[in-house]
Design a protein around this motif. Structure first.
Motif, PDB file in Angstrom:
ATOM      1  N   LYS A 155       0.833  -1.208   0.000  1.00  0.00           N
ATOM      2  CA  LYS A 155       0.000   0.000   0.000  1.00  0.00           C
ATOM      3  C   LYS A 155       0.869   1.260   0.000  1.00  0.00           C
ATOM      4  O   LYS A 155       0.615   2.196  -0.775  1.00  0.00           O
ATOM      5  N   GLU A 159      -4.608  -3.054  -4.242  1.00  0.00           N
ATOM      6  CA  GLU A 159      -4.494  -2.143  -3.107  1.00  0.00           C
ATOM      7  C   GLU A 159      -4.567  -0.677  -3.503  1.00  0.00           C
ATOM      8  O   GLU A 159      -4.455   0.201  -2.656  1.00  0.00           O
ATOM      9  N   SER A 209      -8.345  -1.908   0.953  1.00  0.00           N
ATOM     10  CA  SER A 209      -7.427  -1.743   2.073  1.00  0.00           C
ATOM     11  C   SER A 209      -6.412  -2.876   2.118  1.00  0.00           C
ATOM     12  O   SER A 209      -6.635  -3.967   1.574  1.00  0.00           O
ATOM     13  N   SER A 210      -5.283  -2.611   2.763  1.00  0.00           N
ATOM     14  CA  SER A 210      -4.289  -3.668   2.955  1.00  0.00           C
ATOM     15  C   SER A 210      -4.855  -4.768   3.839  1.00  0.00           C
ATOM     16  O   SER A 210      -4.478  -5.937   3.714  1.00  0.00           O
ATOM     17  N   GLU A 251      -6.963   2.381   8.645  1.00  0.00           N
ATOM     18  CA  GLU A 251      -7.981   1.735   7.827  1.00  0.00           C
ATOM     19  C   GLU A 251      -9.200   1.396   8.684  1.00  0.00           C
ATOM     20  O   GLU A 251      -9.069   0.997   9.844  1.00  0.00           O
TER      21      GLU A 251
END
Length: 333
Positions: free
Chosen positions: A63, A126, A130-131, A304
């Motif tokens: 990311k 990504e 989200s990661s 996140e």
């Protein structure tokens, strides 16, 4: 990534086993190292924890890398740094690369399925997911492996428990994505790419077991050659779809370097040592820590959002993945 991720030539317990950041996590399933290998001075539990952290943080590093570079550039850099680490080890050990055009041809396919394609898909994914979600999607690799065994791509016959694990695992995926809300809040394209990346790991493991299980050469030599071929593949493709970076921001550059050197190079060496010392069954348990660490890292360091369905669904995925790797008593390992 998946112990698939991921890159090493480390044998896994069965065709549904994890592959990684990796994923897999890890590469060629060549013969396991001799059982008489002496343990290192560092306790295997410490190395196990280090491997879990490295692969768990790989999705965060992807990311961060995409904040400064195109996804293909992130993947190319990752492979360059990973190849450099294994190349240095090969030089230090004075080990030879594998011989034979057939072996190199199979390694080229393995490099595409286990490195070039999934690494690139996770990098693109990504951009829009989200990661945390990427790490959870990576954990579906054993589920894809189990699904492949159901369509006769594996000699390992599925049991009722393992088939149940397949259903439970994919129910967990639907929970993570919030299926009852129409997958609201999740990017369908990014999620699909992450899931296809996990599928690529599973297909790659089936391929290497059928083509490279009897190949000559050490695990490090096979994996180093595979990474080299993956690097060449990306070096040919990347200039066609991206322009040379106008700048090299420090943060993303360090993230890519760490992703390659640690997540792709050092991680393989750690896993190779663990398989040699404690066996593949124990070593591949690292797969179940990866999404937990990826989630914690994404929430704590990248702010996140974490809905209740994400950890609950991830737990269900891991339970299903564990069941897909279970065996009845007396089954051939």
């Amino acid at each position: 990534m998946s112990v698939s991720t991921r890159v090493g030539a480390v044998p896994a317990p069965d065709s549904s086993g994890p592959t990684g950041p990796s994923p897999a996590p890890t590469a060629p399933a060549v013969p396991a190292p001799p059982a008489a290998r002496r343990p290192t001075s560092v306790d295997w539990r410490i190395r196990f924890a280090a491997l879990s952290l490295i692969w768990g943080f790989s999705f965060l590093l992807i990311k961060v890398g995409t904040h400064g570079f195109a996804p293909l550039q992130v993947t190319l850099g990752r492979l360059v740094f990973g190849t450099a680490v294994l190349g240095a080890v090969l030089l230090a050990r004075r080990e030879r690369l594998p011989r034979g055009l057939r072996t190199w041809g199979h390694l080229a396919v393995a490099a595409f399925l286990l490195n070039a394609l999934p690494f690139t898909l996770f990098s693109y994914a990504e951009l829009t997911i989200s990661s945390t979600l990427a790490g959870i999607c990576n954990a579906t690799t054993p589920l894809w492996g189990m699904l492949l065994s159901l369509v006769a791509l594996s000699d390992d016959r599925p049991t009722r428990r393992r088939v149940a694990g397949l259903g439970i695992g994919f129910a967990g995926v639907l929970t993570v994505l919030g299926a009852w809300q129409g997958f609201g809040g999740q990017d369908p394209a990014g999620t699909a790419m992450a899931l296809v990346a996990a599928l690529s790991y599973a297909v790659g493991w089936v391929y290497v077991r059928r083509t490279l299980s009897g190949a000559e050469g050490s695990n490090v030599a096979m994996a180093g050659s595979q990474l080299l071929l993956g690097t060449l593949q990306l070096a040919l493709v990347t200039p066609l779809f991206t322009s040379f970076p106008a700048s090299f921001p420090v943060g993303p550059l360090l993230a890519v370097a760490a992703l390659g050197a640690l997540g792709t190079g050092v991680a393989f060496l750690l896993q190779y040592g663990l398989v040699a010392e404690v066996g593949p069954t124990t070593a591949t348990l690292v797969t179940y820590f990866i999404p937990v660490i990826a989630t914690a890292a994404g929430v704590a360091l990248l702010d996140e959002h974490l809905a209740w369905s994400t950890p609950v669904g991830a737990l269900v995925v891991l339970v299903g993945a564990a069941l897909t790797q279970s065996r009845t008593r007396g089954a051939r390992p």
